[in-house]
Scaffold this motif. Structure first.
Motif, mmCIF file in Angstrom:
data_model
loop_
_atom_site.group_PDB
_atom_site.id
_atom_site.type_symbol
_atom_site.label_atom_id
_atom_site.label_comp_id
_atom_site.label_asym_id
_atom_site.label_seq_id
_atom_site.Cartn_x
_atom_site.Cartn_y
_atom_site.Cartn_z
ATOM 1 N N HIS A 75 0.865 -1.201 0.000
ATOM 2 C CA HIS A 75 0.000 0.000 0.000
ATOM 3 C C HIS A 75 0.893 1.240 0.000
ATOM 4 C CE1 HIS A 75 -3.565 -2.446 0.840
ATOM 5 N NE2 HIS A 75 -2.762 -3.138 1.626
ATOM 6 N N LYS A 76 1.644 1.391 -1.063
ATOM 7 C CA LYS A 76 2.650 2.461 -1.116
ATOM 8 C C LYS A 76 2.034 3.853 -0.999
ATOM 9 C CE LYS A 76 7.020 3.526 -3.139
ATOM 10 N NZ LYS A 76 8.072 3.134 -4.035
ATOM 11 N N ASP A 77 0.846 4.061 -1.559
ATOM 12 C CA ASP A 77 0.196 5.374 -1.435
ATOM 13 C C ASP A 77 -0.086 5.696 0.029
ATOM 14 O OD1 ASP A 77 0.272 5.777 -4.163
ATOM 15 O OD2 ASP A 77 -1.775 5.050 -4.485
ATOM 16 N N ASP A 78 -0.572 4.709 0.793
ATOM 17 C CA ASP A 78 -0.822 4.922 2.217
ATOM 18 C C ASP A 78 0.489 5.174 2.963
ATOM 19 O OD1 ASP A 78 -3.626 4.613 2.141
ATOM 20 O OD2 ASP A 78 -3.409 2.434 2.116
ATOM 21 N N GLU A 130 3.171 6.570 1.753
ATOM 22 C CA GLU A 130 3.584 7.948 1.473
ATOM 23 C C GLU A 130 2.712 8.947 2.214
ATOM 24 O OE1 GLU A 130 3.538 8.097 -2.796
ATOM 25 O OE2 GLU A 130 5.471 7.057 -2.953
ATOM 26 N N ASN A 131 1.406 8.678 2.317
ATOM 27 C CA ASN A 131 0.506 9.561 3.067
ATOM 28 C C ASN A 131 0.827 9.567 4.558
ATOM 29 O OD1 ASN A 131 -0.900 10.349 0.773
ATOM 30 N ND2 ASN A 131 -2.444 8.754 0.996
ATOM 31 N N LYS A 168 6.029 8.344 4.932
ATOM 32 C CA LYS A 168 7.107 7.403 4.617
ATOM 33 C C LYS A 168 7.840 6.943 5.884
ATOM 34 C CE LYS A 168 7.924 9.425 0.078
ATOM 35 N NZ LYS A 168 8.917 10.017 -0.820
#
Length: 115
Positions: free
Chosen positions: A33-36, A38-39, A42
Motif C-alpha cells: 500500500h505504497k500510497d498509504d 507515502e501519506n 514514509k
C-alpha cells in the motif's frame, strides 16, 4: 533482586519484539500500500528502512513516531482483509501493553527496594 533483573529482561524483550512487529507493519504497508505509506509520511522502521529513503531522516523518524502511537489505537484501513497483518497489529499492541505493565512493575519494585 533476581526478580528485578527478570522484570527488566522481560521489559527489554517486549520492547524489542514490539519494534520488530512495527517494522513488519511498515514493510507491509510499503510493499502493498505504497500510497498509504507515502501519506503516512514514509515511516521507516526501527530496524527496517527502504533503500531509497535516508536512514536518519527527521521526517521519516517523525512519521515513525506518529505511526507508533496512531497504530496503537486506530486500525489502519490497509490492514483490513489480511489476517496475517491484523495478527501482527494485535501482537504489536499487546507487546506495547506488556511493556507498560512491566514498566509499572519496575516502578513498584523500585519503590519497594528503596525502603
Amino acid at each position: 533482586m533476581t526478580a528485578v533483573i527478570l522484570i527488566f529482561i522481560i521489559y527489554f524483550v517486549a520492547i524489542a519484539a514490539s519494534m520488530w512487529q512495527f517494522d513488519k507493519l511498515c514493510k507491509f504497508e510499503f510493499e502493498n500500500h505504497k500510497d498509504d505509506w507515502e501519506n503516512d509520511g514514509k515511516p521507516q522502521g526501527f530496524f527496517w528502512w527502504h533503500a531509497e529513503t535516508v536512514r536518519y531522516s527527521f521526517t521519516a523518524t517523525f512519521a515513525r513516531s506518529r505511526c507508533c502511537l496512531y497504530w496503537l489505537f486506530i486500525k489502519p484501513s490497509w490492514t483490513k482483509g489480511n489476517p496475517d497483518i491484523e495478527k501482527t497489529l494485535i501482537l504489536y499492541r499487546l507487546l506495547n501493553l506488556l511493556s507498560l505493565v512491566v514498566l509499572g512493575c519496575c516502578g513498584l519494585a523500585a519503590m519497594y527496594f528503596a525502603k
